[in-house]
Write a protein that holds these residues in place. Structure first.
Motif, PDB file in Angstrom:
ATOM      1  N   ASP A 104      -2.934 -67.684-102.717  1.00 34.69           N
ATOM      2  CA  ASP A 104      -3.848 -66.566-102.927  1.00 34.69           C
ATOM      3  C   ASP A 104      -5.104 -66.904-102.104  1.00 34.69           C
ATOM      4  N   ALA A 105      -5.568 -65.965-101.291  1.00 34.94           N
ATOM      5  CA  ALA A 105      -6.705 -66.251-100.406  1.00 34.94           C
ATOM      6  C   ALA A 105      -7.922 -66.733-101.185  1.00 34.94           C
ATOM      7  N   LYS A 106      -8.008 -66.352-102.470  1.00 34.61           N
ATOM      8  CA  LYS A 106      -9.175 -66.763-103.272  1.00 34.61           C
ATOM      9  C   LYS A 106      -9.126 -68.247-103.639  1.00 34.61           C
ATOM     10  N   GLU A 107      -7.929 -68.861-103.552  1.00 34.89           N
ATOM     11  CA  GLU A 107      -7.811 -70.287-103.893  1.00 34.89           C
ATOM     12  C   GLU A 107      -8.371 -71.198-102.804  1.00 34.89           C
ATOM     13  N   VAL A 108      -8.505 -70.645-101.581  1.00 33.66           N
ATOM     14  CA  VAL A 108      -8.821 -71.476-100.418  1.00 33.66           C
ATOM     15  C   VAL A 108     -10.328 -71.473-100.154  1.00 33.66           C
ATOM     16  N   ALA A 109     -10.895 -72.668 -99.898  1.00 35.93           N
ATOM     17  CA  ALA A 109     -12.304 -72.747 -99.478  1.00 35.93           C
ATOM     18  C   ALA A 109     -12.334 -72.521 -97.968  1.00 35.93           C
ATOM     19  N   TRP A 110     -12.771 -71.342 -97.559  1.00 41.84           N
ATOM     20  CA  TRP A 110     -12.770 -70.995 -96.129  1.00 41.84           C
ATOM     21  C   TRP A 110     -13.998 -71.612 -95.475  1.00 41.84           C
ATOM     22  N   LEU A 111     -13.823 -72.705 -94.767  1.00 41.87           N
ATOM     23  CA  LEU A 111     -14.980 -73.424 -94.209  1.00 41.87           C
ATOM     24  C   LEU A 111     -15.411 -72.815 -92.889  1.00 41.87           C
ATOM     25  N   GLY A 143      -1.200 -85.835 -96.550  1.00 42.32           N
ATOM     26  CA  GLY A 143      -1.853 -85.558 -95.266  1.00 42.32           C
ATOM     27  C   GLY A 143      -2.154 -84.084 -95.037  1.00 42.32           C
ATOM     28  N   CYS A 144      -1.666 -83.222 -95.898  1.00 37.76           N
ATOM     29  CA  CYS A 144      -1.819 -81.780 -95.663  1.00 37.76           C
ATOM     30  C   CYS A 144      -2.861 -81.168 -96.597  1.00 37.76           C
ATOM     31  N   GLY A 149     -14.111 -73.214-105.144  1.00 33.68           N
ATOM     32  CA  GLY A 149     -14.702 -73.219-106.485  1.00 33.68           C
ATOM     33  C   GLY A 149     -14.837 -74.588-107.118  1.00 33.68           C
ATOM     34  N   LEU A 150     -14.054 -75.565-106.694  1.00 37.42           N
ATOM     35  CA  LEU A 150     -14.100 -76.887-107.335  1.00 37.42           C
ATOM     36  C   LEU A 150     -14.461 -77.924-106.283  1.00 37.42           C
ATOM     37  N   SER A 151     -15.703 -78.373-106.298  1.00 34.96           N
ATOM     38  CA  SER A 151     -16.125 -79.337-105.287  1.00 34.96           C
ATOM     39  C   SER A 151     -15.290 -80.610-105.393  1.00 34.96           C
ATOM     40  N   GLY A 152     -14.777 -81.090-104.264  1.00 30.11           N
ATOM     41  CA  GLY A 152     -13.984 -82.323-104.250  1.00 30.11           C
ATOM     42  C   GLY A 152     -12.527 -82.120-104.647  1.00 30.11           C
ATOM     43  N   ALA A 153     -12.114 -80.875-104.918  1.00 24.02           N
ATOM     44  CA  ALA A 153     -10.708 -80.634-105.289  1.00 24.02           C
ATOM     45  C   ALA A 153      -9.926 -80.160-104.059  1.00 24.02           C
ATOM     46  N   TYR A 154      -8.676 -80.544-104.012  1.00 29.73           N
ATOM     47  CA  TYR A 154      -7.852 -80.228-102.848  1.00 29.73           C
ATOM     48  C   TYR A 154      -6.548 -79.553-103.248  1.00 29.73           C
ATOM     49  N   LEU A 155      -6.009 -78.801-102.292  1.00 31.59           N
ATOM     50  CA  LEU A 155      -4.671 -78.231-102.417  1.00 31.59           C
ATOM     51  C   LEU A 155      -3.814 -78.913-101.354  1.00 31.59           C
ATOM     52  N   HIS A 156      -2.534 -79.055-101.629  1.00 31.01           N
ATOM     53  CA  HIS A 156      -1.639 -79.630-100.621  1.00 31.01           C
ATOM     54  C   HIS A 156      -0.717 -78.530-100.099  1.00 31.01           C
TER      55      HIS A 156
END
Ligand SMILES: Cc1cc2nc3c(=O)[nH]c(=O)nc-3n(C[C@H](O)[C@H](O)[C@H](O)COP(=O)(O)OP(=O)(O)OC[C@H]3O[C@@H](n4cnc5c(N)ncnc54)[C@H](O)[C@@H]3O)c2cc1C
Ligand code: FES
Length: 265
Positions: free
Chosen positions: A258-265, A235-236, A242-249
């Motif tokens: 690392d701020a670069k890992e996050v897709a800032w929407l 849920g988190c 950089g990777l469309s459709g990829a998620y981090l939990h």
């Protein structure tokens, strides 16, 4: 990674404002292995309501096996926690997640907004305890002076000399957002500096943008709604850069990224 579930006695309750509380808990196993940026999941009531544990950053680890959390009353869980008294017990799970990296740098600039200040106190203290402590600049922001005054004092007592404040209403420090203070601090040349930030999503987004323009490495501690905190419910999830459709939990891969890992929407 060591994780524990325990019944922890509440040792102290401090009501810093009408809705901000610092709670000290006796939790020796968690205290022994927690690192800055990690969190605990707290069962706020004895029965099934509320059913889910609530996540809180570890604000400080102190002697005698104690951990502190710092929280703002928002809804049912935090209201129940704020009404508790010393001597009562709470069920905790932790320490959880990935904390801040303290990798050697010339300087660290910590940026905290609102209750995002909570984990930065633990981080500042651990940085000062390193055998070669880095230079430390701490930038703290909140809505009003009332929300910030005691926390700023705590950092001063810790010996942080470069402490700069911002409030949304201008009642203390800079009138505006805390991220606006970054260029003044790091603009003077911070190639070997590290930004570490925790706070509301728009603030983190602004910090990540400043970090990029200053070419400064940046770690951000994110918050999401969390049902389990232990990588079981998914849920988190947040989108990965950089990777469309990829998620981090956030509970497992973070909460510190690392701020670069996050897709800032
Ligand atoms: C890793 C992590 C660390 C956290 N550390 C702290 C901390 O140190 N101090 C602190 O005060 N809070 C912290 N939080 C947020 C805290 O968990 C929530 O404020 C708390 O769960 C709210 O519980 P509640 O039952 O009082 O509110 P609820 O009744 O669950 O919700 C009340 C309102 O708050 C909103 N809300 C709930 N949780 C969040 C959240 N995570 N982010 C944004 N809005 C939310 C809901 O949408 C709702 O509008 C952290 C969250 C995470 C994920
Ligand atoms: S909160 Fe359940 S997987 Fe992260």
């Amino acid at each position: 990674m060591n994780q524990f579930q325990c019944q922890a006695e509440i040792v102290r309750m401090e009501h810093l404002t009408s809705d901000i509380v610092r709670m000290t808990l006796q939790a020796p196993d968690i205290a022994a292995c927690a690192i800055p940026g990690q969190f605990i999941m707290v069962k706020a009531g004895e029965g099934c309501d509320p059913l889910l544990r609530r996540p809180f950053s570890i604000h400080q680890v102190i002697g005698n096996g104690r951990v502190q959390i710092l929280f703002k009353v928002l809804g049912k869980g935090t209201r129940l926690l704020a009404g508790m008294r010393a001597g009562m017990a709470l069920n905790l799970v932790g320490p959880l997640g990935r904390g801040f990296s303290l990798e050697s740098r010339e300087g660290f600039c910590l940026v905290g907004g609102g209750m995002g200040i909570a984990p930065l106190y633990f981080l500042a203290r651990e940085l000062q305890r390193l055998s070669r402590p880095p230079q430390l600049v701490v930038l703290l922001g909140a809505r009003t002076a009332a929300e910030l005054a005691q926390l700023a004092e705590d950092f001063r007592e810790l010996g942080v000399r470069e402490l700069h404040l911002a409030t949304d209403d201008g009642s203390l420090g800079h009138h505006g957002y805390v991220a606006e203070l970054i260029p003044r601090q790091l603009g003077r040349g911070g190639d070997d500096w590290q930004l570490c930030a925790c706070g509301p999503h728009p603030m983190l987004q602004a910090v990540a943008k400043e970090a990029k323009s200053l070419s400064c490495p940046c770690q951000v501690s994110l918050e999401t709604m969390m049902a389990c905190g232990i990588s079981a419910c998914l849920g988190c999830a947040i989108p990965r850069a950089g990777l469309s459709g990829a998620y981090l939990h956030v509970c497992k891969d973070g909460p510190v990224f690392d701020a670069k890992e996050v897709a800032w929407l």
